[in-house]
Each structure stands twice: as structure tokens, then as C-alpha cells.
Design a protein around this motif. Structure first.
Motif, PDB file in Angstrom:
ATOM      1  N   GLY A   1       0.827  -1.203   0.000  1.00 22.95           N
ATOM      2  CA  GLY A   1       0.000   0.000   0.000  1.00 22.95           C
ATOM      3  C   GLY A   1       0.855   1.244   0.000  1.00 22.95           C
ATOM      4  O   GLY A   1       2.041   1.214  -0.306  1.00 22.95           O
ATOM      5  N   ARG A   2       0.219   2.344   0.387  1.00 24.16           N
ATOM      6  CA  ARG A   2       0.940   3.609   0.462  1.00 24.16           C
ATOM      7  C   ARG A   2       2.090   3.482   1.445  1.00 24.16           C
ATOM      8  O   ARG A   2       2.062   2.693   2.362  1.00 24.16           O
ATOM      9  CB  ARG A   2      -0.007   4.710   0.915  1.00 24.16           C
ATOM     10  N   GLN A   3       3.073   4.315   1.252  1.00 23.44           N
ATOM     11  CA  GLN A   3       4.248   4.308   2.118  1.00 23.44           C
ATOM     12  C   GLN A   3       3.869   4.767   3.519  1.00 23.44           C
ATOM     13  O   GLN A   3       2.831   5.385   3.737  1.00 23.44           O
ATOM     14  CB  GLN A   3       5.265   5.282   1.541  1.00 23.44           C
ATOM     15  N   ASN A   4       4.700   4.481   4.463  1.00 21.14           N
ATOM     16  CA  ASN A   4       4.495   4.896   5.856  1.00 21.14           C
ATOM     17  C   ASN A   4       4.303   6.408   5.906  1.00 21.14           C
ATOM     18  O   ASN A   4       4.926   7.130   5.153  1.00 21.14           O
ATOM     19  CB  ASN A   4       5.721   4.531   6.690  1.00 21.14           C
ATOM     20  N   HIS A   5       3.487   6.885   6.829  1.00 26.54           N
ATOM     21  CA  HIS A   5       3.233   8.305   6.880  1.00 26.54           C
ATOM     22  C   HIS A   5       2.675   8.734   8.229  1.00 26.54           C
ATOM     23  O   HIS A   5       2.071   7.969   8.929  1.00 26.54           O
ATOM     24  CB  HIS A   5       2.255   8.713   5.779  1.00 26.54           C
TER      25      HIS A   5
ATOM     26  N   ASN B   1      -0.365  10.855  14.447  1.00 28.31           N
ATOM     27  CA  ASN B   1      -0.249   9.411  14.569  1.00 28.31           C
ATOM     28  C   ASN B   1       0.766   8.891  13.563  1.00 28.31           C
ATOM     29  O   ASN B   1       0.906   9.447  12.483  1.00 28.31           O
ATOM     30  CB  ASN B   1      -1.586   8.728  14.264  1.00 28.31           C
ATOM     31  N   TYR B   2       1.447   7.829  13.934  1.00 29.25           N
ATOM     32  CA  TYR B   2       2.185   7.060  12.951  1.00 29.25           C
ATOM     33  C   TYR B   2       1.178   6.129  12.300  1.00 29.25           C
ATOM     34  O   TYR B   2       0.306   5.585  12.962  1.00 29.25           O
ATOM     35  CB  TYR B   2       3.281   6.220  13.616  1.00 29.25           C
ATOM     36  N   SER B   3       1.304   5.920  10.999  1.00 33.75           N
ATOM     37  CA  SER B   3       0.337   5.106  10.293  1.00 33.75           C
ATOM     38  C   SER B   3       1.010   4.372   9.150  1.00 33.75           C
ATOM     39  O   SER B   3       1.897   4.918   8.494  1.00 33.75           O
ATOM     40  CB  SER B   3      -0.777   6.010   9.748  1.00 33.75           C
ATOM     41  N   ALA B   4       0.591   3.135   8.912  1.00 31.85           N
ATOM     42  CA  ALA B   4       1.108   2.348   7.790  1.00 31.85           C
ATOM     43  C   ALA B   4      -0.020   1.479   7.270  1.00 31.85           C
ATOM     44  O   ALA B   4      -0.917   1.083   8.022  1.00 31.85           O
ATOM     45  CB  ALA B   4       2.279   1.485   8.236  1.00 31.85           C
ATOM     46  N   ASP B   5       0.015   1.202   5.967  1.00 30.31           N
ATOM     47  CA  ASP B   5      -1.041   0.370   5.415  1.00 30.31           C
ATOM     48  C   ASP B   5      -0.522  -0.557   4.329  1.00 30.31           C
ATOM     49  O   ASP B   5       0.608  -0.428   3.863  1.00 30.31           O
ATOM     50  CB  ASP B   5      -2.216   1.203   4.914  1.00 30.31           C
ATOM     51  N   ALA B   6      -1.363  -1.516   3.994  1.00 27.55           N
ATOM     52  CA  ALA B   6      -1.074  -2.479   2.940  1.00 27.55           C
ATOM     53  C   ALA B   6      -2.409  -2.966   2.391  1.00 27.55           C
ATOM     54  O   ALA B   6      -3.441  -2.869   3.064  1.00 27.55           O
ATOM     55  CB  ALA B   6      -0.259  -3.654   3.478  1.00 27.55           C
TER      56      ALA B   6
ATOM     57  N   ARG C   1       5.897  -2.058   8.536  1.00 25.09           N
ATOM     58  CA  ARG C   1       6.097  -0.665   8.121  1.00 25.09           C
ATOM     59  C   ARG C   1       5.929   0.286   9.305  1.00 25.09           C
ATOM     60  O   ARG C   1       6.668   1.271   9.433  1.00 25.09           O
ATOM     61  CB  ARG C   1       5.101  -0.297   7.032  1.00 25.09           C
ATOM     62  N   LEU C   2       4.964   0.012  10.174  1.00 25.29           N
ATOM     63  CA  LEU C   2       4.770   0.841  11.355  1.00 25.29           C
ATOM     64  C   LEU C   2       5.969   0.720  12.292  1.00 25.29           C
ATOM     65  O   LEU C   2       6.478   1.722  12.799  1.00 25.29           O
ATOM     66  CB  LEU C   2       3.477   0.433  12.069  1.00 25.29           C
ATOM     67  N   ALA C   3       6.447  -0.483  12.507  1.00 27.49           N
ATOM     68  CA  ALA C   3       7.613  -0.709  13.378  1.00 27.49           C
ATOM     69  C   ALA C   3       8.843   0.014  12.837  1.00 27.49           C
ATOM     70  O   ALA C   3       9.649   0.551  13.605  1.00 27.49           O
ATOM     71  CB  ALA C   3       7.887  -2.199  13.519  1.00 27.49           C
ATOM     72  N   GLU C   4       8.996   0.049  11.521  1.00 25.32           N
ATOM     73  CA  GLU C   4      10.136   0.753  10.914  1.00 25.32           C
ATOM     74  C   GLU C   4      10.105   2.241  11.217  1.00 25.32           C
ATOM     75  O   GLU C   4      11.145   2.882  11.337  1.00 25.32           O
ATOM     76  CB  GLU C   4      10.156   0.515   9.410  1.00 25.32           C
ATOM     77  N   GLN C   5       8.919   2.806  11.358  1.00 23.36           N
ATOM     78  CA  GLN C   5       8.798   4.222  11.703  1.00 23.36           C
ATOM     79  C   GLN C   5       9.125   4.487  13.170  1.00 23.36           C
ATOM     80  O   GLN C   5       9.676   5.527  13.511  1.00 23.36           O
ATOM     81  CB  GLN C   5       7.366   4.707  11.452  1.00 23.36           C
ATOM     82  N   LEU C   6       8.768   3.542  14.032  1.00 23.84           N
ATOM     83  CA  LEU C   6       8.879   3.742  15.473  1.00 23.84           C
ATOM     84  C   LEU C   6      10.266   3.439  16.030  1.00 23.84           C
ATOM     85  O   LEU C   6      10.714   4.105  16.962  1.00 23.84           O
ATOM     86  CB  LEU C   6       7.858   2.856  16.191  1.00 23.84           C
ATOM     87  N   ALA C   7      10.918   2.428  15.511  1.00 22.98           N
ATOM     88  CA  ALA C   7      12.182   1.958  16.074  1.00 22.98           C
ATOM     89  C   ALA C   7      13.346   2.842  15.635  1.00 22.98           C
ATOM     90  O   ALA C   7      13.327   3.401  14.541  1.00 22.98           O
ATOM     91  CB  ALA C   7      12.436   0.517  15.633  1.00 22.98           C
ATOM     92  N   PRO C   8      14.357   2.942  16.489  1.00 21.27           N
ATOM     93  CA  PRO C   8      15.568   3.643  16.074  1.00 21.27           C
ATOM     94  C   PRO C   8      16.157   2.964  14.829  1.00 21.27           C
ATOM     95  O   PRO C   8      16.015   1.755  14.645  1.00 21.27           O
ATOM     96  CB  PRO C   8      16.513   3.478  17.275  1.00 21.27           C
ATOM     97  N   GLU C   9      16.787   3.747  13.994  1.00 25.11           N
ATOM     98  CA  GLU C   9      17.302   3.249  12.729  1.00 25.11           C
ATOM     99  C   GLU C   9      18.257   2.067  12.881  1.00 25.11           C
ATOM    100  O   GLU C   9      18.281   1.170  12.054  1.00 25.11           O
ATOM    101  CB  GLU C   9      18.007   4.385  11.977  1.00 25.11           C
TER     102      GLU C   9
END
Length: 102
Positions: free
Chosen positions: A21-25, A32-37, A57-65
Motif C-alpha cells: 500500500g501507500r508508504q508509511n506516513h 499518529n504514525y500510520s502504515a497500510d497495505a 512498516r509501522l515498526a520501521e517508523q517507530l524503532a531507532p534506525e
């Protein structure tokens, strides 16, 4: 067909096939952090891969790089699930507030 998670398409045969789906945003003023598929089926039994992709995708936004266990960033967080009819399938969106004590 299978390409990277940057908005490319993922596919397999059968009803469990899904497309990225759309990229993380970040969304709206509530921040809010949001991710979809997208799942290509309307049957909930076929949504597992799309749910896993949205959660990743949501976890990738939340976790340190540099995190080795990025999925741990989802544990004990309030998550909101939204399922939207997309004709032959559904779009699965998972979101969480930016500030949830983490």
C-alpha cells in the motif's frame, strides 16, 4: 512479482496475494504514525500477510534506525486497526499515537 517495501508490489498466487500500500506516513493534527497495505481478498482469513506488512512498516517508523529488534517497538503500544473495502480486496491501516509513553 516481488520488489522492495518502498511502495513496490508484492504478489503470490491465490487469494492471499497482496500489494504493498501507500508508504508509511504521519497523519493529521493528532500526529499518529500510520502504515497500510492492501489485501487482494475480502476474506479475513487471507489478510495475514497484508497485516504483517502494515505492522512491519509501522515498526520501521517507530524503532531507532540501528535497532536490531524493531518489532519490539510495537509491544505495549495502543494500536488502531482500520479496514477499508477496496472493491475486490481491502486496505488495512494500522496506526498509533506518536506519544504513547515510549
Amino acid at each position: 512479482m516481488r520488489t522492495g517495501p518502498a511502495g513496490g508490489h508484492f504478489g503470490s498466487t491465490g487469494a492471499a496475494a497482496f500489494q504493498a500500500g501507500r508508504q508509511n506516513h504521519m497523519t493529521g493534527p493528532e500526529e499518529n504514525y500510520s502504515a497500510d497495505a492492501e489485501a487482494s481478498s475480502r476474506d479475513p482469513h487471507d489478510w495475514g500477510r497484508a497485516m504483517a506488512l502494515a505492522l512491519t512498516r509501522l515498526a520501521e517508523q517507530l524503532a531507532p534506525e540501528d535497532s536490531e529488534n524493531r518489532h519490539a517497538s510495537l509491544v505495549d503500544r495502543p494500536l488502531q486497526l482500520r479496514i477499508i473495502d477496496d472493491g475486490g480486496g481491502v486496505t488495512i491501516t494500522i496506526s498509533t499515537p506518536t506519544d504513547s509513553g515510549h
